[in-house]
Design an enzyme around this catalytic site. Structure first.
Site, mmCIF file in Angstrom:
data_model
loop_
_atom_site.group_PDB
_atom_site.id
_atom_site.type_symbol
_atom_site.label_atom_id
_atom_site.label_comp_id
_atom_site.label_asym_id
_atom_site.label_seq_id
_atom_site.Cartn_x
_atom_site.Cartn_y
_atom_site.Cartn_z
ATOM 1 N N ALA A 115 5.434 -5.738 5.644
ATOM 2 C CA ALA A 115 4.747 -4.459 5.831
ATOM 3 C C ALA A 115 4.960 -3.555 4.625
ATOM 4 O O ALA A 115 5.997 -3.599 3.960
ATOM 5 C CB ALA A 115 5.255 -3.775 7.091
ATOM 6 N N GLY A 160 6.273 -9.700 7.920
ATOM 7 C CA GLY A 160 4.874 -9.963 8.252
ATOM 8 C C GLY A 160 4.230 -10.996 7.360
ATOM 9 O O GLY A 160 3.269 -11.657 7.764
ATOM 10 N N GLU A 163 5.092 -14.165 9.015
ATOM 11 C CA GLU A 163 4.331 -14.227 10.267
ATOM 12 C C GLU A 163 2.892 -14.666 10.003
ATOM 13 O O GLU A 163 2.298 -15.405 10.796
ATOM 14 C CB GLU A 163 4.360 -12.870 10.966
ATOM 15 C CG GLU A 163 5.717 -12.535 11.571
ATOM 16 C CD GLU A 163 5.750 -11.173 12.223
ATOM 17 O OE1 GLU A 163 6.004 -11.084 13.432
ATOM 18 O OE2 GLU A 163 5.517 -10.170 11.513
#
Length: 313
Positions: A115, A160, A163
């Protein structure tokens, strides 16, 4: 009953998966193939463009490359990057000529740092939840693409960023690449699928250890743990994982495109249910390929001892 259950599971999933897939890869000479391998899109990218989307041509027709390009922010996930990636995913999802998608970085030494914490720090508390939800929705849509997706991890993939790769079908990493779900260091948890996809990839106990410790591992260890399919030595140009991903996409390209989509659907849906229902899902997916022209072409090519020419029909 299992067959009926399998059909119910697939009733929505089949929508958009059974349309004809136009386009056949044409043969090109070896030099043209080599030229297509180079991950240099500067002539096609505009200044400040945070995501490049390239549709390869010639022998590589059907392969699409998403290249994240936020060098100053190490490809950190911003509002704008989420918007651009969502648009790109939606575009390829509707394009039946696309046979595989490669997700990579245009920034040397980094895949995605997670992020954008500088942007996050400026958000009001009420904005954080909706933004995380949009990021989660993007990664879910990436995972739901009907064609194979390959993450080429040539540099750090953290939070992220990792992910995002977990939503892809296949992950390829440079041995030097660093990976980890490090959110607990910030007193938060992975919020874009990490707590769900990592256990499904490496096992529950190991996923807990990695997340609880916010541990960062390299590509070699990631391969040993089953987090990535392949680990490759990095090259001087810093794109070894991308080049291996391109080789893999080229292995997929000649196969029946409808069959590949149905195989992916059967695996993804079947792994979430019991075996009996999973076998019913497989049967339902198999039924979708029986009436295709590609199946008949495959049989004819085998009989005539020639390569098949699949059209996605």
């Amino acid at each position: 009953m299992a067959l009926l259950a399998g059909c119910r599971v697939l009733s929505q999933a089949f929508r958009g998966h059974t349309a004809n897939l136009d386009g056949v890869c044409t043969l090109q000479d070896v030099m043209q193939r080599a030229a297509c391998s180079l991950r240099r899109y500067s002539s096609e990218s505009k200044a400040g463009e945070e995501l490049t989307v390239r549709y390869l041509d010639g022998d590589d027709s059907g392969i699409v490359v998403f290249g994240m390009n936020r060098p100053k922010a190490k490809n950190a996930i911003s509002k704008n990057l989420v918007k651009l990636m969502s648009e790109a995913v939606e575009s390829v999802k509707k394009n039946n000529k696309v046979r595989s998608v490669i997700l990579c970085s245009m920034v040397p030494g980094v895949f995605c740092a997670g992020a954008d914490l500088k942007e996050r720090a400026k958000m009001h508390q009420s904005e954080v939840g909706p933004f995380v939800s949009k990021g989660r929705a993007l990664i879910t849509e990436l995972g739901n693409l009907p064609m194979p997706t390959i993450a080429a991890i040539d540099g750090a993939a953290l939070g992220g960023g990792l992910e995002m790769t977990l939503a892809c079908d296949i992950r390829i990493a440079a041995t030097s690449a660093k990976m980890g779900l490090v959110e607990t260091k910030l007193a938060i948890i992975p919020g874009a699928g990490g707590t769900q996809r990592l256990p499904r990839t490496v096992g529950v106990s190991l996923a807990k250890e990695l997340i609880f410790a916010a541990r960062v591992i390299d590509g070699t260890e990631a391969k040993a743990l089953g987090l990535v399919n392949h680990a490759v030595e990095q090259n001087k140009s810093g794109d070894a994982a991308y080049l291996r991903a391109l080789e893999l996409a080229r292995e997929f390209n000649p196969q029946g495109p409808i069959a590949i989509r149905m195989a992916k659907l059967a695996i993804n849906q079947g792994i979430e249910v019991d075996l009996t229902t999973g076998l019913a899902i497989e049967e339902a997916c198999y039924a979708q390929v029986i009436p295709t022209k590609d199946r008949l072409e495959g049989l004819a090519a085998f009989k005539e001892k020639r390569p098949p020419r699949y059209k996605g029909e």
